[in-house]
Design a protein around this motif. Structure first.
Motif, PDB file in Angstrom:
ATOM      1  N   LEU A   1       5.554  -8.474  -6.251  1.00  0.00           N
ATOM      2  CA  LEU A   1       4.250  -7.876  -5.956  1.00  0.00           C
ATOM      3  C   LEU A   1       3.273  -8.866  -5.312  1.00  0.00           C
ATOM      4  N   GLY A   2       3.183 -10.066  -5.850  1.00  0.00           N
ATOM      5  CA  GLY A   2       2.251 -11.054  -5.303  1.00  0.00           C
ATOM      6  C   GLY A   2       2.518 -11.365  -3.838  1.00  0.00           C
ATOM      7  N   PRO A   3       3.741 -11.769  -3.505  1.00  0.00           N
ATOM      8  CA  PRO A   3       4.030 -12.024  -2.088  1.00  0.00           C
ATOM      9  C   PRO A   3       3.891 -10.773  -1.218  1.00  0.00           C
ATOM     10  N   GLY A   4       4.246  -9.626  -1.767  1.00  0.00           N
ATOM     11  CA  GLY A   4       4.100  -8.381  -1.005  1.00  0.00           C
ATOM     12  C   GLY A   4       2.643  -8.080  -0.696  1.00  0.00           C
ATOM     13  N   LEU A   5       1.773  -8.253  -1.678  1.00  0.00           N
ATOM     14  CA  LEU A   5       0.347  -8.036  -1.449  1.00  0.00           C
ATOM     15  C   LEU A   5      -0.194  -9.045  -0.441  1.00  0.00           C
TER      16      LEU A   5
ATOM     17  N   GLN B   1      -3.720  -2.052   1.074  1.00  0.00           N
ATOM     18  CA  GLN B   1      -3.228  -2.898  -0.022  1.00  0.00           C
ATOM     19  C   GLN B   1      -2.686  -2.037  -1.164  1.00  0.00           C
ATOM     20  N   THR B   2      -1.539  -1.416  -0.923  1.00  0.00           N
ATOM     21  CA  THR B   2      -0.929  -0.519  -1.903  1.00  0.00           C
ATOM     22  C   THR B   2      -0.351  -1.258  -3.095  1.00  0.00           C
TER      23      THR B   2
ATOM     24  N   PRO C   1      -0.594  -2.103  -8.674  1.00  0.00           N
ATOM     25  CA  PRO C   1       0.549  -2.500  -9.510  1.00  0.00           C
ATOM     26  C   PRO C   1       0.516  -3.982  -9.899  1.00  0.00           C
ATOM     27  N   LEU C   2       0.066  -4.839  -8.982  1.00  0.00           N
ATOM     28  CA  LEU C   2      -0.025  -6.271  -9.284  1.00  0.00           C
ATOM     29  C   LEU C   2      -1.029  -6.517 -10.405  1.00  0.00           C
TER      30      LEU C   2
END
Length: 153
Positions: A108-112, A122-123, A127-128
């Motif tokens: 989640l962190g790298p994806g955000l 910023q979907t 969740p993060l």
């Protein structure tokens, strides 16, 4: 030897809990004050700086925790029923914490951060945040269970 292992366990817990509290209440809010690429860079640097230390502490905690549990009779069947019950809950919560930390740090962190850099919606933020607060709660609960175990052992 048991005292040295217990001291190492306590120090690793102090670093994990203290570092998590500092990130949650100081570092991440500060990084959120930036916009766009500056924000993504700040969050990336926080992650890159914390991950090696945090994951090392988790590894030490698991290793020393198993040694301490063995000293308290978990593996030879001599621990009390109460000890086994609390130990089982603690192990389950640690497993959830480790899984949550993995998802937070490596998915989640790298994806955000990618979404922020690309200027996309910023979907992954919600969740993060949810996983982060769950991990924070577990970070506080698990040491309390360790204290209970220390008094039962």
């Amino acid at each position: 030897m048991e005292t040295a292992v217990a001291a190492l366990h306590l120090l690793a817990a102090a670093v994990w809990v203290g570092g998590t509290v500092a990130l949650v209440f100081i570092a991440v809010p500060m990084a959120r004050s930036f916009e766009g690429e500056d924000r993504a860079r700040a969050l990336r640097r926080l992650g890159q700086g914390w991950r090696p230390l945090g994951w090392s502490m988790l590894a030490i905690l698991v290793g020393t925790g198993l040694v301490l549990a063995g000293d308290d009779g978990v593996f030879d069947g001599t621990a009390s029923a109460e000890f086994y019950a609390v130990f089982g809950v603690k192990v389950a919560l640690v497993a959830v914490l480790v899984a949550g930390a993995f998802v937070h740090d490596f998915v989640l962190g790298p994806g955000l951060a990618r979404q922020i850099r690309a200027g996309q919606q910023q979907t992954l933020r919600r969740p993060l945040v949810v996983v982060g607060w769950m991990n924070f709660a577990l970070t506080l609960i698990v040491p309390v269970l360790g204290t209970v175990l220390a008094h039962l052992g």
